[in-house]
Every structure is written in C-alpha cells, then in structure tokens.
Motif scaffolding. Structure first.
Motif, PDB file in Angstrom:
ATOM      1  N   SER A 216       0.726  -1.193  -0.114  1.00  0.00           N
ATOM      2  CA  SER A 216       0.015   0.066  -0.060  1.00  0.00           C
ATOM      3  C   SER A 216       0.878   1.168  -0.034  1.00  0.00           C
ATOM      4  CB  SER A 216      -0.772  -0.022   1.271  1.00  0.00           C
ATOM      5  OG  SER A 216      -1.890  -1.188   1.238  1.00  0.00           O
ATOM      6  N   ALA A 217       1.955   1.340   0.807  1.00  0.00           N
ATOM      7  CA  ALA A 217       2.713   2.406   0.919  1.00  0.00           C
ATOM      8  C   ALA A 217       3.612   2.533  -0.572  1.00  0.00           C
ATOM      9  CB  ALA A 217       4.051   2.255   1.936  1.00  0.00           C
ATOM     10  N   ALA A 218       3.993   1.704  -1.016  1.00  0.00           N
ATOM     11  CA  ALA A 218       4.512   1.573  -2.509  1.00  0.00           C
ATOM     12  C   ALA A 218       3.463   2.145  -3.551  1.00  0.00           C
ATOM     13  CB  ALA A 218       5.102   0.131  -2.947  1.00  0.00           C
ATOM     14  N   VAL A 219       2.297   1.960  -3.630  1.00  0.00           N
ATOM     15  CA  VAL A 219       1.496   2.331  -4.549  1.00  0.00           C
ATOM     16  C   VAL A 219       1.437   3.886  -4.119  1.00  0.00           C
ATOM     17  CG1 VAL A 219      -1.034   2.359  -5.235  1.00  0.00           C
ATOM     18  CG2 VAL A 219       0.407   0.238  -4.932  1.00  0.00           C
ATOM     19  N   PHE A 220       1.061   3.984  -2.964  1.00  0.00           N
ATOM     20  CA  PHE A 220       0.807   5.687  -2.891  1.00  0.00           C
ATOM     21  C   PHE A 220       2.202   6.527  -3.252  1.00  0.00           C
ATOM     22  CE2 PHE A 220       1.075   9.092   0.566  1.00  0.00           C
ATOM     23  CZ  PHE A 220      -0.457   9.427   0.564  1.00  0.00           C
ATOM     24  N   LEU A 221       3.463   6.172  -2.805  1.00  0.00           N
ATOM     25  CA  LEU A 221       4.293   6.845  -3.539  1.00  0.00           C
ATOM     26  C   LEU A 221       4.476   6.674  -5.001  1.00  0.00           C
ATOM     27  CD1 LEU A 221       7.121   5.613  -0.594  1.00  0.00           C
ATOM     28  CD2 LEU A 221       6.045   7.836  -0.922  1.00  0.00           C
ATOM     29  N   ALA A 222       4.404   5.585  -5.522  1.00  0.00           N
ATOM     30  CA  ALA A 222       4.349   5.527  -6.924  1.00  0.00           C
ATOM     31  C   ALA A 222       3.480   6.597  -7.577  1.00  0.00           C
ATOM     32  CB  ALA A 222       3.907   4.122  -7.645  1.00  0.00           C
ATOM     33  N   GLN A 223       2.473   6.800  -6.945  1.00  0.00           N
ATOM     34  CA  GLN A 223       1.189   8.067  -7.414  1.00  0.00           C
ATOM     35  C   GLN A 223       1.678   9.295  -7.448  1.00  0.00           C
ATOM     36  OE1 GLN A 223      -2.156   6.320  -5.208  1.00  0.00           O
ATOM     37  NE2 GLN A 223      -2.819   5.070  -6.919  1.00  0.00           N
ATOM     38  N   GLY A 224       2.715   9.298  -6.588  1.00  0.00           N
ATOM     39  CA  GLY A 224       3.214  11.080  -6.433  1.00  0.00           C
ATOM     40  C   GLY A 224       3.173  11.589  -5.157  1.00  0.00           C
ATOM     41  N   HIS A 225       2.592  10.725  -4.306  1.00  0.00           N
ATOM     42  CA  HIS A 225       2.365  11.475  -3.027  1.00  0.00           C
ATOM     43  C   HIS A 225       3.433  11.593  -2.154  1.00  0.00           C
ATOM     44  CE1 HIS A 225      -1.989  11.272  -3.561  1.00  0.00           C
ATOM     45  NE2 HIS A 225      -1.862   9.883  -3.964  1.00  0.00           N
ATOM     46  N   SER A 226       3.464  12.413  -1.251  1.00  0.00           N
ATOM     47  CA  SER A 226       4.682  12.764  -0.444  1.00  0.00           C
ATOM     48  C   SER A 226       5.234  11.785   0.655  1.00  0.00           C
ATOM     49  CB  SER A 226       4.366  14.169   0.541  1.00  0.00           C
ATOM     50  OG  SER A 226       5.293  14.189   1.540  1.00  0.00           O
ATOM     51  N   LEU A 227       6.304  11.485   0.891  1.00  0.00           N
ATOM     52  CA  LEU A 227       6.653  10.592   1.954  1.00  0.00           C
ATOM     53  C   LEU A 227       5.943  10.592   3.054  1.00  0.00           C
ATOM     54  CD1 LEU A 227       8.820   8.197   2.032  1.00  0.00           C
ATOM     55  CD2 LEU A 227      10.326   9.952   2.735  1.00  0.00           C
ATOM     56  N   TYR A 228       5.970  11.943   3.722  1.00  0.00           N
ATOM     57  CA  TYR A 228       5.434  12.508   4.984  1.00  0.00           C
ATOM     58  C   TYR A 228       4.037  12.162   5.237  1.00  0.00           C
ATOM     59  CZ  TYR A 228      10.473  13.924   5.784  1.00  0.00           C
ATOM     60  OH  TYR A 228      11.516  13.985   5.729  1.00  0.00           O
ATOM     61  N   GLU A 229       3.309  11.825   3.948  1.00  0.00           N
ATOM     62  CA  GLU A 229       1.913  11.603   4.216  1.00  0.00           C
ATOM     63  C   GLU A 229       1.637  10.287   4.785  1.00  0.00           C
ATOM     64  OE1 GLU A 229      -0.780  13.029   1.009  1.00  0.00           O
ATOM     65  OE2 GLU A 229       0.825  13.645   0.089  1.00  0.00           O
ATOM     66  N   LEU A 230       2.811   9.372   4.590  1.00  0.00           N
ATOM     67  CA  LEU A 230       2.441   8.207   5.161  1.00  0.00           C
ATOM     68  C   LEU A 230       2.904   7.864   6.630  1.00  0.00           C
ATOM     69  CD1 LEU A 230       4.649   6.209   2.205  1.00  0.00           C
ATOM     70  CD2 LEU A 230       2.273   5.847   2.756  1.00  0.00           C
TER      71      LEU A 230
END
Length: 257
Positions: A127-141
């Motif tokens: 889930s975290a990998a997909v979130f980052l691949a979609q261009g979201h910020s690291l600090y949103e995780l």
C-alpha cells in the motif's frame, strides 16, 4: 505513475508473490510492477542488500522499491519508507535500510499496520509503495523516524601496502563478490604491482573476464560496479575454494624504497 520494483525472499513455489501483486492491482489497476528477484535466501538481509544495491540505481529516478525480506522487522512489527539518491524504498525495519544507504537516507518515515496482519509486505508495504508511486509525499505516510534496527557494513581495512576486504555475496554461478573496489586498489597501489590472496590461492592480475583462464582455473575480475570478484572458469568458486560470505580476501603491494 511511477514504477514499482519488487524484491523478496518469498520464492517461486507458492502464491505469496501473486498475492502481493494482486493487492497492488486492487489499489492501482494499471500500476507497472517489475520483479527484481524472489529468490533471496530466507531472512538473509545481506543477500537482499547486495542484490538491491547492485541494481536500484539503474532504474529511473522516482522508482519505488518494495522489499519483502524478513518483513516483520524488529520489535514485533516495524516498517519504514525512505528516500535515497532519488529513489524510494519501503521495507521492514530489519537493518536493510542502514546497510543499503550506509546510514545516508535523506528521509525516513515510520509505517504502521491499521490492523493485525499475517503478510506485512501485502498489507503494509504494498500500500505504501503504491501511494508513493502515485506521486504522494513520503511524509503523508507517517512521521519522521530513523530505523531502530541498525546493522553496519563491513569496512575495508586500508594500509600502505595492503587492502583487507571480505566476500559480500556469492552469486548463482558460485562467483565471489568482494567489497574491494577498483578505486581502493588504485588509491592504495599507485600503479604498483600486486598479489591477490584468497584461500590458498594467489592471483597476480585482473582479467577482463573469467573465460580468460583455462577451464577449472581461478581468476579475478572487476564487475560492472567496479568491485573485485573471484571466480573459476566453468566451476563453482565458493565450493571449490571453500570461501563463503564474509571470507577474507587480501591485496598486497610491495613496499617502495
């Protein structure tokens, strides 16, 4: 949408790799995922670090590297996402990040499981990998948090007339990859001749490739990353020489007058 690579110790006999990919496709149906390997030795962090470190920089900047090796991490379940050299990594807090980055990750955040899980790679890291691949910020995780579980890389010992290193990986062919770099040899050697000592063998030159020796003979080369490797033409160097991970390899230079 960025690329996700996937590396694990799940093997190829079971459904575990497919389950992780299915979760990724549920979250992002057109997400590209490229397998690095799923044949990492179970729980072997050093093996994972070597394989990932040898290839991650060949991918485009912004690639997300999903690592499912020893995926529960320390303290009964602990996970991290990090940015290093323009790439993102999601992995358990198991010592891999400090080894891979030599403690130099630019940003690291903690990840958490929303509920108990039997598969952290599928339920937390994917889930975290997909979130980052979609261009979201690291600090949103999650909040900033350095890795809690620390492992240190073996360091070269450099002296005026000697370099002491170690085997850091044995590949599929039995070749021995060391942590002795061409850069270190040139910096210490200053053009002097040298001998390479491993097991009971002595080599006096760096070959262009292992096939430059006769079948069954040992030789030394630099690999594509510039590190000293020991192999046997058409033979398994690790088995035949009795050398394995962490075995010592020395390069000796004559003293100058």
């Amino acid at each position: 949408m960025g690329l996700i690579t996937f590396l694990s110790d799940f093997g190829y006999r079971d459904h575990y790799v497919a389950a992780v990919k299915a979760r990724i496709l549920q979250l992002a149906p057109i997400q590209p995922v490229l397998d690095i390997t799923h044949a990492i030795e179970p729980f072997n962090i050093a093996h994972a670090v070597y394989v990932l470190g040898a290839v991650f920089s060949d991918f485009p900047a912004g690639t997300v590297h999903l690592v499912g090796v020893n995926d529960w991490g320390a303290n009964g379940g602990s996970w991290r996402a990090a940015r290093y050299q323009g790439h993102f990594f999601v992995t358990a807090d198991n010592g891999l990040l400090p080894l891979l980055t030599d403690g130099g990750a630019e940003e690291v955040v903690a990840l958490s499981a929303l509920e108990p899980t039997a598969s952290p790679t599928r339920d937390v890291l994917a889930s975290a990998a997909v979130f980052l691949a979609q261009g979201h910020s690291l600090y949103e995780l999650g909040p900033p948090a350095p890795p809690q579980y620390q492992l240190l890389n073996r360091q070269l010992r450099l002296q005026d007339h000697r370099i002491t290193g170690h085997v850091v990986h044995v590949d599929h062919y039995g070749n021995l990859i060391t942590n002795i770099s061409r850069t270190a040899v040139e910096a210490v050697g200053h053009g002097r001749p040298f001998t390479i000592h491993f097991a009971r063998e002595v080599a006096r030159e760096i070959l262009p490739h292992f096939q430059a020796t006769s079948p069954g003979e040992a030789g030394c080369i630099y690999n594509s990353k510039g590190y000293l490797c020991i192999g046997i033409n058409q033979g398994h160097a690790s088995e035949l020489l009795g050398l394995h991970y962490d075995s010592q390899v020395d390069i000796r230079f004559p003293a100058t007058s």
